[in-house]
Design a protein around this motif. Structure first.
Motif: not given
Length: 198
Positions: A18-24, A31-39
């Protein structure tokens, strides 16, 4: 303990994917929201892996994980502010929404299982995994809510903003308290464990 480890490894795998999905997706959509969530999910995965593999003294491990959760609450607070000020949520395809919902409810289920096991055995490692599971699950619920409010229905922007503020603040406080619980509760837990052993 073996069952708990299997449950945690399932959670660890889900977190990593799920983290990889959000980061990609975050990098692709900028989207900084998705990148931060993935991190956030990635760091939780690393902490969970560390807890499972380490032989470190359990009292110091509880304290360390508690401090890490406090640190994680800082960027989480930033994402809440970001979701209010700039990014109220992305409209996603129904299939992605179903996948997010399945993930969130799976995380709640796994967190509940860890809660039951932690109460039963009261071992420090299980308490740590319990707190990590809930730190993961509640953020997943917040992410699901943000996307659902935009993807389904015609809710007013002001109402979406209000829901994001309330849910985001509640989740941030929960993660903060989970960290404080591990930092402040390790002495009591270790003392209780020694009493049971005696």
């Amino acid at each position: 303990m073996d069952r708990m480890r299997k449950t945690t490894f399932v959670s660890l795998t889900l977190n990593t994917v799920f983290s990889a999905y959000h980061l990609v997706l975050g990098i692709w959509s900028r989207s900084w929201w998705l990148i931060t969530l993935g991190a956030y999910y990635l760091v939780l995965s690393i902490i969970r892996f560390y807890v499972l593999r380490t032989n470190k003294q359990q009292a110091s491990m509880m304290r360390l994980v508690g401090v890490l959760l406090l640190i994680l609450s800082l960027p989480l607070a930033g994402t809440v502010i970001l979701s209010v000020v700039k990014d109220r949520g992305q409209k996603l395809h129904e299939i992605l929404m179903i996948a997010m919902a399945a993930y969130a409810f799976t995380k709640i289920t796994l967190a509940t299982i860890n809660l039951i096991k932690a109460r039963k055995y009261n071992a420090p490692k299980q308490l740590i995994l319990r707190n990590l599971s809930f730190a993961d699950a509640f953020v997943s619920i917040f992410a699901l809510q943000r996307s659902m409010l935009v993807s389904f229905g015609e809710m007013k922007a002001s109402h979406i903003l209000l829901f994001n503020i309330l849910t985001g603040t509640a989740v941030w406080l929960i993660v903060l308290l989970l960290g404080i619980n591990l930092i402040g509760g390790n002495k009591f837990t270790m003392a209780k464990s020694k009493t049971v052993r005696f």
